[in-house]
Design an enzyme around this catalytic site. Structure first.
Site, PDB file in Angstrom:
ATOM      1  N   LEU A   1      52.185  40.071  43.785  1.00  0.00           N
ATOM      2  CA  LEU A   1      51.268  41.155  43.410  1.00  0.00           C
ATOM      3  C   LEU A   1      52.098  42.427  43.381  1.00  0.00           C
ATOM      4  CD1 LEU A   1      48.010  42.057  45.412  1.00  0.00           C
ATOM      5  CD2 LEU A   1      49.978  43.593  45.444  1.00  0.00           C
TER       6      LEU A   1
ATOM      7  N   ASP B   1      51.534  46.574  41.270  1.00  0.00           N
ATOM      8  CA  ASP B   1      50.676  47.762  41.160  1.00  0.00           C
ATOM      9  C   ASP B   1      49.178  47.463  41.096  1.00  0.00           C
ATOM     10  OD1 ASP B   1      53.249  48.450  40.495  1.00  0.00           O
ATOM     11  OD2 ASP B   1      52.758  49.259  38.536  1.00  0.00           O
TER      12      ASP B   1
ATOM     13  N   GLU C   1      57.450  56.191  36.741  1.00  0.00           N
ATOM     14  CA  GLU C   1      56.438  55.146  36.580  1.00  0.00           C
ATOM     15  C   GLU C   1      55.096  55.645  37.141  1.00  0.00           C
ATOM     16  OE1 GLU C   1      58.877  51.021  36.636  1.00  0.00           O
ATOM     17  OE2 GLU C   1      58.296  51.723  38.605  1.00  0.00           O
TER      18      GLU C   1
HETATM   19  C1  FRU Z   1      55.731  49.724  38.702  1.00  0.00           C
HETATM   20  C2  FRU Z   1      55.933  48.912  37.443  1.00  0.00           C
HETATM   21  C3  FRU Z   1      55.271  49.591  36.260  1.00  0.00           C
HETATM   22  C4  FRU Z   1      55.037  48.441  35.321  1.00  0.00           C
HETATM   23  C5  FRU Z   1      54.672  47.328  36.272  1.00  0.00           C
HETATM   24  C6  FRU Z   1      55.108  45.957  35.836  1.00  0.00           C
HETATM   25  O1  FRU Z   1      55.821  48.964  39.843  1.00  0.00           O
HETATM   26  O2  FRU Z   1      57.309  48.706  37.192  1.00  0.00           O
HETATM   27  O3  FRU Z   1      56.024  50.639  35.699  1.00  0.00           O
HETATM   28  O4  FRU Z   1      54.016  48.689  34.412  1.00  0.00           O
HETATM   29  O5  FRU Z   1      55.295  47.649  37.506  1.00  0.00           O
HETATM   30  O6  FRU Z   1      54.619  44.990  36.702  1.00  0.00           O
END
Ligand code: FRU
Length: 496
Positions: free
Chosen positions: A49, A51, A226
């Site tokens: 798991l 974000d 991000e």
């Molecule tokens: C942040 C991230 C985001 C991306 C996602 C991919 O943890 O790298 O930028 O959308 O996780 O799982």
């Protein structure tokens, strides 16, 4: 003996349907047998798991998704897993609802957000594609979820390319409404490898125009930002984001990547400017917190939830085939210009009859059966104490919280735990609060995660911890603390 899997790119991006039918049930058993399995935090049943995505309120329920790779504790082919709740505490697990099944998201449905529109929930997310040369392409995509949780993706992207001058590191759209317009905030990287946030404006959900880079600091924000996230507290904008490669001279941080925020006086959406921004602040002072997502709930609260984990590092539960969890839901407030994060009030629904602290035996404060409790206490003005959680009975292991109310200094030490976690990033974290004042602690302990809220959420330390099964003793050394209460907390799993 168990085979160790070699996680090649080919395997990580293998179509889900190619995995043998008994693979996931076996992986699930490993997680269910783990003593690090969580009682009341959201975790994957199998695999990884990361974000939280699409945290929202729709059709009388709270909705939440998370980035999921079900086949192992690695970053592989991602989907959005969906959960819903009527109380922000008991979450009904649903299933993967956004899958990597189109030419715009063939290598992963990446992070994004959701808002209710009419009688649907609109999901905005990034489609990750790798071409023949393994070059990355990012598409900002839309989908509609109905009241029965059926999801229909839109056929064409909301935004098909990053603007000129930016690379394909272009992701994590936050969709919000502001002054009767739709907006998207998107994490980006310039061709000079500078981290940026871009603001787009939409008069409809299908017509987007770039406003500008968001102007909020003169500092360089590393090589990528991000998960940008803008909310309003007391009418003031609060920008939350995760810069990667940020110079430590810009903000002091110890985790591989920080999760930061700034507050400002006003958000000018015409020019994408945050006026009179504060200095950059760490959102959480613990060992493991990233990708916090917040939204304005219809009841007036601003609620947030984060990933208790970090990119590009590993954790002891990886060996059991699962990785990471989400934080508890928090309520955000702005007090004297400072962000406070309080555990959401609904968490009281988990409390069982409290244990009495007069059972204290010397330095042993409590000896609960399991690591599933909430602990509250106050360290009086000018006193110094060490609270040890997850201690072994012989006291030679533990997670130490040094509280110095005289100097307003709090130090968290993960260096005496049964299992090390990324010691190359340090084994201590510290926070400063006002000296010569009591320190109020509210601590949530759950098997292998610990969330410490100091002074009603003025500071928060969120960390993963990997104790041995019997390491449940709680010690208090030094000055007597006041108003000590421990509530065992019930599980949110129906099968516990
Ligand atoms: C942040 C991230 C985001 C991306 C996602 C991919 O943890 O790298 O930028 O959308 O996780 O799982």
């Amino acid at each position: 003996m168990k085979k160790t899997i070699e996680w090649t790119d080919e395997l990580r991006y293998q179509a889900y349907a190619k995995w043998p039918a008994d693979y996931l049930p076996n992986l699930k058993k490993q997680q269910q047998n783990s003593h690090w399995r969580l009682h009341y935090h959201i975790q994957p049943e199998t695999g990884l798991l990361n974000d939280p995505n699409g945290f929202s309120y729709f059709d009388g329920k709270w909705h939440l998704f998370y980035q999921a790779y079900p086949y192992g504790p690695v970053h592989g082919l991602k989907s959005w897993y969906h959960l819903s709740s009527t109380n922000l505490v008991d979450w009904q697990r649903d299933q993967l609802r956004l899958l990597p099944d189109t030419s715009y998201d063939s290598h992963g449905v990446y992070s994004g957000s959701a808002i209710p529109v009419g009688d649907h929930l609109f999901l905005a997310f990034t489609g990750n594609v790798r071409d023949q040369q393994w070059a990355r392409h990012a598409y900002q995509l839309g989908a509609w979820m109905d009241k029965d949780f059926h999801v229909t993706k839109q056929a064409t992207p909301l935004i098909a390319n990053p603007p000129e001058g930016y690379t394909q590191h272009f992701r994590d759209p936050q969709l919000f409404r502001y002054q009767d317009q739709y907006y998207l905030l998107i994490g980006a990287q310039t061709e000079n490898e500078e981290g940026k946030i871009l603001l787009y404006k939409g008069d409809t959900l299908n017509h987007w125009e770039l406003v500008h880079e968001v102007l909020f600091s003169n500092e360089q924000m590393g090589y990528m930002i991000e998960c940008p996230n803008l909310v309003f507290l007391e009418d003031k904008p609060v920008l939350i984001f995760c810069p990667q490669g940020l110079a430590k001279s810009t903000v002091a941080y110890q985790n591989i990547y920080p999760n930061l925020y700034i507050t400002a006086d006003h958000f000018d959406a015409e020019t994408a400017t945050l006026l009179h921004p504060s200095s950059l602040q760490n959102l959480d002072d613990g060992f493991d917190l990233y990708a916090i997502q917040a939204f304005q709930a219809p009841d007036g609260r601003v609620l947030s939830i984060g990933w208790v984990g970090l990119p590009d590092v590993s954790y002891p539960s990886d060996k059991e085939g699962w990785a990471h969890c989400l934080s508890l839901v928090r309520e955000l407030h702005l007090i004297d210009g400072q962000l406070y994060q309080k555990p959401v009030t609904e968490l009281a629904l988990l409390r069982q009859a409290p244990l009495a602290s007069h059972e204290r035996k010397g330095e042993v404060l409590f000896q609960p059966d399991t690591n599933s409790y909430e602990l509250e206490m106050t360290i009086p003005t000018d006193k110094q104490s060490v609270l040890t959680l997850f201690s072994s009975a012989n006291q030679n292991k533990g997670f130490d919280l040094h509280c110095d109310a005289k100097n307003g200094m709090i130090i968290l030490d993960r260096g005496r735990m049964a299992k090390e976690v990324n010691p190359e990033f340090g084994t201590k974290r510290s926070v400063q609060v006002s000296p010569h004042l009591p320190i109020h602690l509210r601590i949530f302990v759950d098997s292998s995660v610990c969330e410490i809220f100091i002074n009603d959420g003025q500071k928060v330390l969120t960390s993963r911890v990997f104790p041995d099964k019997t390491d449940t003793t709680i010690l208090l050394k030094g000055a007597q603390a006041e108003n000590i209460t421990l509530w065992p907390l019930r599980s949110i799993h129906l099968d516990d």
